[in-house]
Motif scaffolding. Structure first.
Motif, PDB file in Angstrom:
ATOM      1  N   ALA A  57       2.594 -14.426 -28.195  1.00 12.08           N
ATOM      2  CA  ALA A  57       2.472 -13.873 -29.552  1.00 12.08           C
ATOM      3  C   ALA A  57       2.145 -12.389 -29.490  1.00 12.08           C
ATOM      4  CB  ALA A  57       1.373 -14.616 -30.314  1.00 12.08           C
ATOM      5  N   ALA A  58       2.215 -11.737 -30.652  1.00  8.67           N
ATOM      6  CA  ALA A  58       1.831 -10.332 -30.746  1.00  8.67           C
ATOM      7  C   ALA A  58       0.330 -10.192 -30.481  1.00  8.67           C
ATOM      8  CB  ALA A  58       2.166  -9.801 -32.142  1.00  8.67           C
ATOM      9  N   PRO A  59      -0.112  -9.039 -29.928  1.00  4.77           N
ATOM     10  CA  PRO A  59      -1.538  -8.874 -29.624  1.00  4.77           C
ATOM     11  C   PRO A  59      -2.438  -9.117 -30.830  1.00  4.77           C
ATOM     12  CG  PRO A  59      -0.260  -7.093 -28.647  1.00  4.77           C
ATOM     13  CD  PRO A  59       0.676  -7.876 -29.499  1.00  4.77           C
ATOM     14  N   GLU A  60      -1.996  -8.727 -32.030  1.00  3.61           N
ATOM     15  CA  GLU A  60      -2.837  -8.895 -33.216  1.00  3.61           C
ATOM     16  C   GLU A  60      -2.951 -10.355 -33.658  1.00  3.61           C
ATOM     17  OE1 GLU A  60       1.246  -7.363 -34.698  1.00  3.61           O
ATOM     18  OE2 GLU A  60      -0.113  -7.037 -32.994  1.00  3.61           O
ATOM     19  N   HIS A  61      -2.161 -11.244 -33.063  1.00  4.06           N
ATOM     20  CA  HIS A  61      -2.246 -12.663 -33.390  1.00  4.06           C
ATOM     21  C   HIS A  61      -2.969 -13.456 -32.306  1.00  4.06           C
ATOM     22  CE1 HIS A  61       1.637 -12.305 -36.051  1.00  4.06           C
ATOM     23  NE2 HIS A  61       0.620 -11.590 -36.505  1.00  4.06           N
ATOM     24  N   ARG A  62      -3.051 -12.901 -31.092  1.00  5.23           N
ATOM     25  CA  ARG A  62      -3.518 -13.696 -29.953  1.00  5.23           C
ATOM     26  C   ARG A  62      -4.946 -14.203 -30.120  1.00  5.23           C
ATOM     27  NH1 ARG A  62       0.127 -10.948 -26.035  1.00  5.23           N
ATOM     28  NH2 ARG A  62      -1.229  -9.139 -25.851  1.00  5.23           N
ATOM     29  N   PHE A  63      -5.839 -13.364 -30.638  1.00  2.60           N
ATOM     30  CA  PHE A  63      -7.235 -13.783 -30.784  1.00  2.60           C
ATOM     31  C   PHE A  63      -7.312 -15.057 -31.619  1.00  2.60           C
ATOM     32  CE2 PHE A  63     -11.105 -13.840 -33.353  1.00  2.60           C
ATOM     33  CZ  PHE A  63     -12.098 -13.744 -32.383  1.00  2.60           C
ATOM     34  N   TYR A  64      -6.594 -15.079 -32.725  1.00  2.00           N
ATOM     35  CA  TYR A  64      -6.674 -16.232 -33.623  1.00  2.00           C
ATOM     36  C   TYR A  64      -5.934 -17.436 -33.076  1.00  2.00           C
ATOM     37  CZ  TYR A  64      -8.649 -12.863 -36.814  1.00  2.00           C
ATOM     38  OH  TYR A  64      -9.461 -11.904 -37.376  1.00  2.00           O
ATOM     39  N   LEU A  65      -4.785 -17.219 -32.477  1.00  2.00           N
ATOM     40  CA  LEU A  65      -4.026 -18.346 -31.934  1.00  2.00           C
ATOM     41  C   LEU A  65      -4.758 -18.988 -30.761  1.00  2.00           C
ATOM     42  CD1 LEU A  65      -0.381 -16.959 -32.116  1.00  2.00           C
ATOM     43  CD2 LEU A  65      -1.551 -18.499 -33.698  1.00  2.00           C
ATOM     44  N   SER A  66      -5.564 -18.202 -30.057  1.00  2.00           N
ATOM     45  CA  SER A  66      -6.288 -18.748 -28.909  1.00  2.00           C
ATOM     46  C   SER A  66      -7.595 -19.415 -29.311  1.00  2.00           C
ATOM     47  CB  SER A  66      -6.567 -17.642 -27.892  1.00  2.00           C
ATOM     48  OG  SER A  66      -7.422 -16.655 -28.432  1.00  2.00           O
ATOM     49  N   THR A  67      -8.178 -18.999 -30.418  1.00  2.00           N
ATOM     50  CA  THR A  67      -9.489 -19.530 -30.806  1.00  2.00           C
ATOM     51  C   THR A  67      -9.419 -20.434 -32.024  1.00  2.00           C
ATOM     52  OG1 THR A  67      -9.934 -17.612 -32.225  1.00  2.00           O
ATOM     53  CG2 THR A  67     -10.660 -17.464 -29.933  1.00  2.00           C
ATOM     54  N   ALA A  68      -8.261 -20.556 -32.645  1.00  5.38           N
ATOM     55  CA  ALA A  68      -8.148 -21.336 -33.882  1.00  5.38           C
ATOM     56  C   ALA A  68      -8.465 -22.806 -33.628  1.00  5.38           C
ATOM     57  CB  ALA A  68      -6.728 -21.224 -34.441  1.00  5.38           C
ATOM     58  N   PRO A  69      -9.173 -23.443 -34.576  1.00  2.00           N
ATOM     59  CA  PRO A  69      -9.304 -24.906 -34.471  1.00  2.00           C
ATOM     60  C   PRO A  69      -7.938 -25.569 -34.372  1.00  2.00           C
ATOM     61  CG  PRO A  69     -10.782 -24.044 -36.169  1.00  2.00           C
ATOM     62  CD  PRO A  69      -9.908 -22.896 -35.731  1.00  2.00           C
ATOM     63  N   PHE A  70      -6.983 -25.072 -35.176  1.00  5.77           N
ATOM     64  CA  PHE A  70      -5.610 -25.576 -35.151  1.00  5.77           C
ATOM     65  C   PHE A  70      -4.644 -24.396 -35.223  1.00  5.77           C
ATOM     66  CE2 PHE A  70      -8.147 -28.917 -37.098  1.00  5.77           C
ATOM     67  CZ  PHE A  70      -7.719 -30.065 -36.445  1.00  5.77           C
ATOM     68  N   VAL A 128      -4.960  -3.709 -27.173  1.00  4.57           N
ATOM     69  CA  VAL A 128      -6.392  -3.892 -27.438  1.00  4.57           C
ATOM     70  C   VAL A 128      -6.732  -3.395 -28.843  1.00  4.57           C
ATOM     71  CG1 VAL A 128      -8.715  -3.129 -26.787  1.00  4.57           C
ATOM     72  CG2 VAL A 128      -7.079  -3.808 -25.018  1.00  4.57           C
ATOM     73  N   GLN A 129      -6.182  -2.269 -29.241  1.00  8.30           N
ATOM     74  CA  GLN A 129      -6.461  -1.739 -30.573  1.00  8.30           C
ATOM     75  C   GLN A 129      -5.893  -2.637 -31.669  1.00  8.30           C
ATOM     76  OE1 GLN A 129      -4.776   2.204 -29.812  1.00  8.30           O
ATOM     77  NE2 GLN A 129      -6.787   3.106 -30.259  1.00  8.30           N
ATOM     78  N   ARG A 130      -4.700  -3.161 -31.446  1.00  2.00           N
ATOM     79  CA  ARG A 130      -4.113  -4.067 -32.441  1.00  2.00           C
ATOM     80  C   ARG A 130      -4.953  -5.336 -32.555  1.00  2.00           C
ATOM     81  NH1 ARG A 130       1.272  -2.453 -33.599  1.00  2.00           N
ATOM     82  NH2 ARG A 130       1.837  -4.538 -34.322  1.00  2.00           N
ATOM     83  N   SER A 131      -5.433  -5.808 -31.424  1.00  2.00           N
ATOM     84  CA  SER A 131      -6.308  -6.978 -31.438  1.00  2.00           C
ATOM     85  C   SER A 131      -7.620  -6.666 -32.154  1.00  2.00           C
ATOM     86  CB  SER A 131      -6.571  -7.440 -30.004  1.00  2.00           C
ATOM     87  OG  SER A 131      -7.466  -8.527 -29.976  1.00  2.00           O
ATOM     88  N   GLN A 132      -8.169  -5.474 -31.911  1.00  2.00           N
ATOM     89  CA  GLN A 132      -9.421  -5.075 -32.562  1.00  2.00           C
ATOM     90  C   GLN A 132      -9.269  -5.035 -34.073  1.00  2.00           C
ATOM     91  OE1 GLN A 132     -10.795  -1.137 -31.576  1.00  2.00           O
ATOM     92  NE2 GLN A 132     -12.798  -1.439 -32.532  1.00  2.00           N
ATOM     93  N   LEU A 133      -8.169  -4.465 -34.541  1.00  2.00           N
ATOM     94  CA  LEU A 133      -7.949  -4.374 -35.980  1.00  2.00           C
ATOM     95  C   LEU A 133      -7.805  -5.765 -36.592  1.00  2.00           C
ATOM     96  CD1 LEU A 133      -7.659  -2.105 -38.072  1.00  2.00           C
ATOM     97  CD2 LEU A 133      -5.198  -2.326 -37.852  1.00  2.00           C
ATOM     98  N   ALA A 134      -7.162  -6.661 -35.875  1.00  2.00           N
ATOM     99  CA  ALA A 134      -6.996  -8.023 -36.377  1.00  2.00           C
ATOM    100  C   ALA A 134      -8.329  -8.752 -36.453  1.00  2.00           C
ATOM    101  CB  ALA A 134      -6.031  -8.793 -35.474  1.00  2.00           C
ATOM    102  N   VAL A 135      -9.176  -8.571 -35.444  1.00  2.00           N
ATOM    103  CA  VAL A 135     -10.496  -9.201 -35.450  1.00  2.00           C
ATOM    104  C   VAL A 135     -11.334  -8.658 -36.605  1.00  2.00           C
ATOM    105  CG1 VAL A 135     -12.664  -9.381 -34.169  1.00  2.00           C
ATOM    106  CG2 VAL A 135     -10.482  -9.769 -33.005  1.00  2.00           C
ATOM    107  N   PHE A 136     -11.221  -7.370 -36.846  1.00  2.00           N
ATOM    108  CA  PHE A 136     -11.928  -6.744 -37.957  1.00  2.00           C
ATOM    109  C   PHE A 136     -11.448  -7.326 -39.282  1.00  2.00           C
ATOM    110  CE2 PHE A 136     -12.946  -3.590 -41.104  1.00  2.00           C
ATOM    111  CZ  PHE A 136     -14.105  -2.976 -40.651  1.00  2.00           C
TER     112      PHE A 136
END
Length: 631
Positions: free
Chosen positions: A411-424, A464-472
């Motif tokens: 996935a795109a970096p800005e989606h990875r945090f959520y796709l990896s940690t999502a309950p589903f 990393v920056q795209r991921s940071q913005l997504a987490v924010f």
């Protein structure tokens, strides 16, 4: 009047210092007070001196002393010492442009009779909630969804189209909500309603990028200056004694250190949670920090029964489903802190601002590896790594973070945090829903639309920056800040976050990634600055994270509630989740075959709310009508 009483009763826990109302040119305002400044004269709703504007404010404007001096220099005679009066008088002079000058945490609603305009505004970080919905003749608004639903014209139908987003993000993210037709004001936005037209305007958004290169020492000095100012703003803006939620990690310890320096000779109250399970317990580190700083420390012992009691007593009447289990210990510690103080500081926001999460380390690792090999080879390598890495339910080692992040490698970096940690993940949630609910979810909005919107115009960002913005965008705003507001305000405890001071955030966002994540060490500048205040063992210790022992809780204390709430017959009656798919998840977890606790928790929290949303309303409050009522 009757509607205002019913709505305000639903949020009475947020303000025990009195409730008032007024009717201003066709708009009714009601407010329950938790006072920090000039409690004798600063009752809300507050009317401007000229009489044209009435305003209710939830939160605090920390720079109101500077703004007050400006008003006085312009010849304005202020009647109170409150930040609310400063805000309403500045609005009368500058309109919504005043939002660019505010420093604080706030949500407010006002009516301007000069233009017959209602304004709903929310601070840039989204620290305070604000819901609204269209009703005949205008809009209804409230600080909590439970209050808004007491309005007789408010919609009450849960939104199945928003379910997929909840199952991925653990929250119903702004501007949506759990109810069809009810919206949240987005952080950094205001909504104007005039002559039947509703317009949303953005006045601030997070922007990342490398500003001018500065030497490390210069950057550290400026960071320290802004951080000290952020803590001071929150401590000195009130004469009330404030405490600190002290986990024993770097972030809250740094806040406690500066807060204690600002209170020489008077120990600052600090509060931490203590768990029997060592994987979750940081109380020993918190005590060590408290001894080093000389604070007045309180350890709140949290048992599984304590956590289960919060679920059983509060979740059916919760404002909106939130599947972050750390809300449980947060609620318990805040309840204990409220017996000593009415406001606390926290370390929230440091990980998002300064790249402290292990996921950012893993993202950096992936970023480097992708320069050395094509994505398909890295996918194979990480797939092999995932099979041999240990799984843990408590602390999260960097290798485990990499294991999780690898789930979203395609996935795109800005989606990875959520796709990896999502309950589903989205594909998992589709299989979990009934056909009707699945069709509604597939027809619903793109869950990642807000992240895409924030990325517009920010070309050239690293992974990393795209991921940071997504987490924010969602994890910080819709999960962490919702958790702290709800955990504190259920006990009328205000929670203040110095790391999310707007000046500090904008400076941190302007810095190059290397000053935040140095090699694989996050929060580099903060560690450098805090080394003068804290023991080295605290400055460099591995982050544990504030968690709840969820897997054990669902197998033990919450087992009867889980089995009852997610029983196949109950799920079939509700028509949202496939009963057989949920049964497999439940059986696997309770038998110990695999840990499905995060999935089950998301389902349990939602279903408790779904069935409890029609609970009997609280008794109406006795309201005081303000003497400044407009004719």
């Amino acid at each position: 009047m009757a509607t205002a009483r019913r709505m305000l009763a639903a949020v009475a826990h947020r303000g025990p210092d009195g409730a008032s109302w007024c009717h201003h040119r066709g708009v009714t305002f009601a407010h329950c007070a938790l006072t920090f400044v000039d409690p004798g004269r600063a009752r809300q709703p507050l009317r401007s001196a000229g009489g044209s504007t009435v305003l209710v404010l939830n939160g605090e404007i920390y720079n109101h002393p500077e703004l007050r001096r400006e008003l006085r220099a312009d010849g304005v005679r202020l009647r109170t010492g409150s930040d609310t009066e400063v805000l309403v008088e500045l609005y009368e002079r500058h309109g919504t442009a005043v939002l660019e000058r505010l420093r604080g945490m706030y949500a407010f609603a006002l009516h301007d009779a000069r233009t017959s305009t209602t304004v709903l505004a929310r601070d840039p970080m989204g620290k305070k909630p604000l819901y609204y919905t269209r009703v005949p003749g205008g809009v209804a608004f409230a600080s909590e969804l439970t209050a808004l639903l007491r309005h007789p014209a408010a919609p009450r139908t849960p939104d199945p189209a928003a379910l997929a987003g909840y199952l991925t993000f653990q929250a119903f993210c702004a501007p949506g909500s759990a109810v069809t037709g009810v919206h949240k004001v987005r952080p950094g936005h205001y909504v104007t309603v005039s002559q039947g037209k509703l317009v949303e305007t953005e006045f601030w958004r997070p922007r990342l990028g490398a500003g001018p290169r500065v030497p490390v020492r210069q950057a550290a000095d400026r960071f320290e200056e802004l951080f000290r100012a952020a803590v001071a703003r929150r401590v000195t803006s009130t004469e009330r004694r404030l405490g600190v939620l002290l986990s024993g990690g770097l972030d809250s310890s740094a806040v406690a250190a500066v807060a204690q320096q600002l209170s020489p000779g008077r120990p600052v109250p600090t509060f931490s949670a203590g768990f029997a399970d060592r994987d979750f317990d940081e109380s020993g580190h918190a005590r060590a920090v408290a001894r080093h700083l000389g604070t007045e420390h309180h350890t709140v012992r949290v048992t599984g029964r304590d956590l289960a009691d919060v679920v059983e007593s509060e979740y059916a009447a919760a404002d909106e489903p939130l599947a972050d289990p750390s809300l449980l210990p947060t609620r318990i510690v805040c309840r204990a802190a409220r017996q000593q103080v009415r406001g606390v500081l926290t370390g929230d926001g440091a990980d998002e601002l300064l790249l402290g999460y292990r996921y950012f380390q893993a993202e950096r690792t992936i970023e480097v590896l992708l320069r050395l090999m094509p994505a398909h080879r890295l996918q194979t390598l990480l797939g092999a790594l995932v099979r041999v890495l240990p799984a843990r339910t408590g602390n999260l080692p960097a290798t485990a973070a990499l294991r999780l992040l690898a789930r979203g490698l395609d996935a795109a970096p800005e989606h990875r945090f959520y796709l990896s940690t999502a309950p589903f993940r989205p594909d998992e949630s589709a299989a979990l829903l009934t056909p009707d609910a699945r069709a509604a979810a597939l027809a619903g909005p793109d869950p990642f639309a807000e992240i895409s919107r924030l990325l517009q115009g920010q070309d050239g960002l690293s992974g990393v920056q795209r991921s940071q913005l997504a987490v924010f965008a969602h994890f910080l705003r819709d999960t962490i800040l919702t958790k702290t507001d709800r955990g504190g305000m259920r006990s009328a405890l205000e929670v203040r976050a110095p790391f999310l001071d707007l000046d500090l955030v904008e400076y941190g966002n302007s810095l190059p990634t290397a000053l935040k994540l140095r090699r694989l060490t996050g929060k580099y500048l903060l560690r450098r600055v805090a080394s003068a205040w804290l023991p080295e063992s605290i400055v460099h210790r591995t982050k544990l994270g504030f968690r709840a022992p969820l897997a054990a809780l669902l197998r033990e204390e919450l087992r009867p509630l889980l089995l009852d709430t997610l029983a196949p017959a109950a799920l079939r009656a509700d028509g949202l989740f496939d009963a057989e798919a949920v049964r497999v998840l439940t059986d696997d977890h309770l038998s110990g075959r695999r840990d499905t606790s995060r999935k089950l928790w998301a389902l349990l929290v939602h279903q408790l709310w779904y069935r409890g949303r029609a609970a009997a309303p609280p008794a109406p409050l006795a309201l005081t009508e303000e003497t400044h009522r407009a004719p």
